[in-house]
Write a protein that holds these residues in place. Structure first.
Motif, PDB file in Angstrom:
ATOM      1  N   VAL A 271       0.817  -1.211   0.000  1.00 28.59           N
ATOM      2  CA  VAL A 271       0.000   0.000   0.000  1.00 28.59           C
ATOM      3  C   VAL A 271       0.852   1.263   0.000  1.00 28.59           C
ATOM      4  CG1 VAL A 271      -0.240   0.142   2.526  1.00 28.59           C
ATOM      5  CG2 VAL A 271      -2.024   1.095   1.023  1.00 28.59           C
ATOM      6  N   ARG A 272       2.023   1.204   0.658  1.00 28.30           N
ATOM      7  CA  ARG A 272       2.915   2.360   0.685  1.00 28.30           C
ATOM      8  C   ARG A 272       3.526   2.637  -0.676  1.00 28.30           C
ATOM      9  NH1 ARG A 272       7.335   2.007   3.180  1.00 28.30           N
ATOM     10  NH2 ARG A 272       7.610   4.241   3.500  1.00 28.30           N
ATOM     11  N   ILE A 273       3.510   1.631  -1.541  1.00 28.06           N
ATOM     12  CA  ILE A 273       3.968   1.817  -2.918  1.00 28.06           C
ATOM     13  C   ILE A 273       2.817   2.278  -3.799  1.00 28.06           C
ATOM     14  CG2 ILE A 273       4.878   0.646  -4.961  1.00 28.06           C
ATOM     15  CD1 ILE A 273       6.236  -1.350  -3.039  1.00 28.06           C
ATOM     16  N   LEU A 277       2.008   5.981  -5.827  1.00 28.44           N
ATOM     17  CA  LEU A 277       2.289   5.791  -7.243  1.00 28.44           C
ATOM     18  C   LEU A 277       1.067   6.165  -8.093  1.00 28.44           C
ATOM     19  CD1 LEU A 277       4.750   4.808  -8.868  1.00 28.44           C
ATOM     20  CD2 LEU A 277       3.668   2.560  -8.986  1.00 28.44           C
ATOM     21  N   TRP A 278      -0.124   5.871  -7.588  1.00 27.84           N
ATOM     22  CA  TRP A 278      -1.339   6.259  -8.305  1.00 27.84           C
ATOM     23  C   TRP A 278      -1.445   7.785  -8.417  1.00 27.84           C
ATOM     24  CZ3 TRP A 278      -5.681   2.579  -6.026  1.00 27.84           C
ATOM     25  CH2 TRP A 278      -5.422   1.270  -6.463  1.00 27.84           C
ATOM     26  N   LEU A 279      -1.097   8.486  -7.328  1.00 24.58           N
ATOM     27  CA  LEU A 279      -1.108   9.954  -7.380  1.00 24.58           C
ATOM     28  C   LEU A 279      -0.122  10.474  -8.422  1.00 24.58           C
ATOM     29  CD1 LEU A 279      -1.207  10.984  -3.588  1.00 24.58           C
ATOM     30  CD2 LEU A 279      -3.088  11.053  -5.242  1.00 24.58           C
ATOM     31  N   VAL A 280       1.049   9.847  -8.469  1.00 21.45           N
ATOM     32  CA  VAL A 280       2.083  10.264  -9.423  1.00 21.45           C
ATOM     33  C   VAL A 280       1.599  10.059 -10.860  1.00 21.45           C
ATOM     34  CG1 VAL A 280       4.391   9.740 -10.307  1.00 21.45           C
ATOM     35  CG2 VAL A 280       3.994   9.854  -7.836  1.00 21.45           C
ATOM     36  N   PHE A 281       1.048   8.895 -11.142  1.00 23.77           N
ATOM     37  CA  PHE A 281       0.624   8.599 -12.511  1.00 23.77           C
ATOM     38  C   PHE A 281      -0.580   9.436 -12.925  1.00 23.77           C
ATOM     39  CE2 PHE A 281       3.629   5.244 -12.507  1.00 23.77           C
ATOM     40  CZ  PHE A 281       3.793   4.859 -13.830  1.00 23.77           C
ATOM     41  N   PHE A 282      -1.494   9.682 -11.999  1.00 19.92           N
ATOM     42  CA  PHE A 282      -2.648  10.532 -12.324  1.00 19.92           C
ATOM     43  C   PHE A 282      -2.176  11.938 -12.691  1.00 19.92           C
ATOM     44  CE2 PHE A 282      -5.887  13.639 -11.365  1.00 19.92           C
ATOM     45  CZ  PHE A 282      -7.035  13.096 -11.917  1.00 19.92           C
ATOM     46  N   THR A 401       0.828  -6.261 -13.722  1.00 17.96           N
ATOM     47  CA  THR A 401      -0.456  -5.852 -13.153  1.00 17.96           C
ATOM     48  C   THR A 401      -0.303  -4.566 -12.353  1.00 17.96           C
ATOM     49  OG1 THR A 401      -1.203  -8.149 -13.031  1.00 17.96           O
ATOM     50  CG2 THR A 401      -2.376  -6.546 -11.677  1.00 17.96           C
ATOM     51  N   GLY A 402       0.722  -4.504 -11.480  1.00 14.36           N
ATOM     52  CA  GLY A 402       0.927  -3.298 -10.673  1.00 14.36           C
ATOM     53  C   GLY A 402       1.203  -2.082 -11.524  1.00 14.36           C
ATOM     54  N   PHE A 403       2.097  -2.237 -12.500  1.00  8.04           N
ATOM     55  CA  PHE A 403       2.406  -1.156 -13.431  1.00  8.04           C
ATOM     56  C   PHE A 403       1.167  -0.811 -14.259  1.00  8.04           C
ATOM     57  CE2 PHE A 403       5.442   0.147 -17.125  1.00  8.04           C
ATOM     58  CZ  PHE A 403       5.100   1.481 -16.928  1.00  8.04           C
ATOM     59  N   GLY A 404       0.425  -1.854 -14.678  1.00  6.03           N
ATOM     60  CA  GLY A 404      -0.765  -1.628 -15.494  1.00  6.03           C
ATOM     61  C   GLY A 404      -1.847  -0.877 -14.755  1.00  6.03           C
ATOM     62  N   SER A 407      -0.793   2.664 -14.417  1.00  8.81           N
ATOM     63  CA  SER A 407      -0.988   3.308 -15.720  1.00  8.81           C
ATOM     64  C   SER A 407      -2.469   3.575 -15.970  1.00  8.81           C
ATOM     65  CB  SER A 407      -0.414   2.413 -16.826  1.00  8.81           C
ATOM     66  OG  SER A 407      -0.591   2.997 -18.093  1.00  8.81           O
ATOM     67  N   ALA A 408      -3.333   2.641 -15.535  1.00  8.20           N
ATOM     68  CA  ALA A 408      -4.776   2.826 -15.709  1.00  8.20           C
ATOM     69  C   ALA A 408      -5.269   4.039 -14.921  1.00  8.20           C
ATOM     70  CB  ALA A 408      -5.527   1.568 -15.259  1.00  8.20           C
ATOM     71  N   VAL A 409      -4.737   4.215 -13.712  1.00 14.91           N
ATOM     72  CA  VAL A 409      -5.106   5.402 -12.928  1.00 14.91           C
ATOM     73  C   VAL A 409      -4.654   6.661 -13.665  1.00 14.91           C
ATOM     74  CG1 VAL A 409      -4.694   6.635 -10.767  1.00 14.91           C
ATOM     75  CG2 VAL A 409      -5.065   4.170 -10.738  1.00 14.91           C
ATOM     76  N   GLY A 410      -3.483   6.578 -14.304  1.00  9.77           N
ATOM     77  CA  GLY A 410      -3.028   7.706 -15.116  1.00  9.77           C
ATOM     78  C   GLY A 410      -3.981   8.011 -16.250  1.00  9.77           C
TER      79      GLY A 410
END
Length: 463
Positions: A271-273, A277-282, A401-404, A407-410
């Motif tokens: 969760v700490r990753i 990371l979702w905030l960064v990609f968005f 999956t994690g990267f995907g 990326s989906a959040v982005g």
């Protein structure tokens, strides 16, 4: 090497021993072709929307929807292709992506009406969501030393694709129209489909699945192609002192499907990753695609606001700002392995904020284009580093999956930004649009700061 189990080596040790040579250049060329395809299909949004709006008499909302549905498709595709890649292999993921991207991209050039164009472009977006599969696949063939630099080189294919698309639009759109532009832009994905037969499976993925024999054969092929030798001993899937061999053929490790995979990503260990990371990609996607759309809309949309710009500036401005990605790549290559992934992203995004802020007031065309040039240079460079960090931070079993999902959040950011870039700027609310971009970028910087350890120089993990 006859049956001596006392000497073993990991995939990372094998790749370091064989180095980055001719074999990896083949991998780079194929993955880069997929990256070019995605870049061109994204860049085309700057041109097709205005052209179709003029041809079919669309409203601004209908024009925005052409872009939004592509990102909606990418949202679905980024998650789906990651699951396929982690559960059924990188090669199957690559094949699926190439088929969908090629078919939908080419057929969209024959769209008889607005509804069919929307549906087909959404399918194109689903195919384009496979970008993380190309990135993760290439990453798993790269030796740990200077991995960041090689991933920046890989990202150069995206920049080449954006410039190629801007050049094609400049040449094709005024003479042959948007249908020819759509058809020609699907050629890279068609080439990826043709050359798919030459792609090998990731040895790291095979070893994680327990297919030690197949993984060893590919590593031997890499060594032979690069004219290097593998380490003495046998391949192991772990890096601990027990050196337990990859002998779990009957217990393949695969990521969970559906919602369970997201729950897995949000487990206490990840969760700490995941959330930062979702905030960064968005924020990255919102800013990057927003700047692309801002460029086209500030070239054409200010006609009614200032009567100072004309549509003839569109191709020139988009082409010029597309060139910004190349110095951005050089900057990323210089910084990423020297000061680390996190600090590089933070510095780049702060710089982008500073150069975007003056656009809260209307500037002359040259000043506007110059500011957007630097802002795009920094955001493109930050995305490059984020695309290196994300697959490095996740283990092999859920890497795609994690990267995907990130990326989906982005892609959600990409879906939202047209509503800002097209609607607000077209309606002469440029100041409000810029302030919103600044706010989103600040949130993204917070996400960068909250990310856990830096991945520079670290070996990839398998579990």
């Amino acid at each position: 090497m006859e049956g001596d189990n006392s000497h073993v080596y990991t995939v990372d040790e094998a790749l370091t021993a064989v180095g980055f040579g001719k074999f990896q250049y083949y991998i780079l060329a194929y993955a880069g072709l997929g990256w070019i395809s995605e870049a061109m299909e994204v860049m085309i949004l700057s041109f097709v929307g205005p052209a179709v709006k003029l041809k079919w008499g669309l409203s601004s909302s209908e024009e925005s929807l052409i872009t939004t549905v592509v990102f909606a498709g990418m949202l679905v595709g980024a998650y789906s292709w990651g699951l396929i890649s982690d559960n059924y292999g990188r090669r199957r993921g690559l094949l699926s992506v190439a088929i969908v991207s090629t078919g939908a991209g080419f057929l969209s050039s024959f769209s008889p009406n607005y509804i069919s164009l929307i549906i087909l472009r959404c399918l194109v977006g689903i195919g384009l969501g496979g970008g993380p599969v190309y990135s993760s696949w290439f990453l798993e063939f790269v030796p740990t030393p200077n991995r960041g630099t090689w991933m920046v080189v890989f990202s150069a294919f995206w920049s080449f694709g954006t410039v190629l698309e801007a050049s094609l639009a400049w040449i094709i759109l005024p003479r042959l129209g948007w249908r020819w532009l759509l058809a020609l832009s699907s050629l890279p994905s068609f080439m990826a489909l043709i050359f798919y037969i030459c792609t090998p499976e990731s040895p790291r993925y095979l070893c994680m699945r327990g297919e030690i024999s197949d993984a060893s054969k590919i590593l031997e092929k890499i060594a032979n192609t690069n004219k290097r030798s593998l380490p003495f001993g046998k391949l192991t899937s772990t890096e601990d002192d027990t050196h337990s061999l990859c002998l779990v053929q009957n217990k393949p490790v695969v990521s969970k499907a559906g919602l369970l995979s997201i729950i897995n990503l949000l487990s206490s260990n990840l969760v700490r990753i995941t959330l930062p990371l979702w905030l960064v990609f968005f924020g990255n996607a919102f800013s990057y695609y927003g700047i692309i759309l801002l460029t086209s809309n500030l070239s054409t949309g200010q006609i009614s606001c200032l009567n100072s710009m004309g549509e003839s500036n569109l191709y020139k401005d988009v082409f010029f700002t597309s060139l910004a990605e190349f110095p951005g790549l050089v900057l990323a290559a210089i910084l990423v392995d020297r000061i680390g992934r996190k600090l590089t992203m933070v510095l780049l995004f702060i710089t982008a904020c500073c150069f975007l802020l003056p656009l809260v007031i209307h500037e002359r065309q040259l000043v506007t284009t110059s500011l957007l040039f630097v802002a795009r240079m920094c955001t493109a460079s930050a995305i490059t580093v984020a695309n290196i960090y994300a697959p490095e931070i996740y283990p092999t079993s859920i890497r795609s999956t994690g990267f995907g999902v990130a990326s989906a959040v982005g892609r959600i950011g990409g879906m939202v930004c047209p509503l800002v870039a097209v609607e607000l700027v077209s309606n002469c609310h440029q100041t409000a649009a810029i302030f919103l971009f600044e706010a989103v970028m600040v949130v993204s910087i917070v996400g960068m700061v909250l990310l856990p350890h830096d991945t520079s120089g670290r070996a990839l993990t398998d579990d």
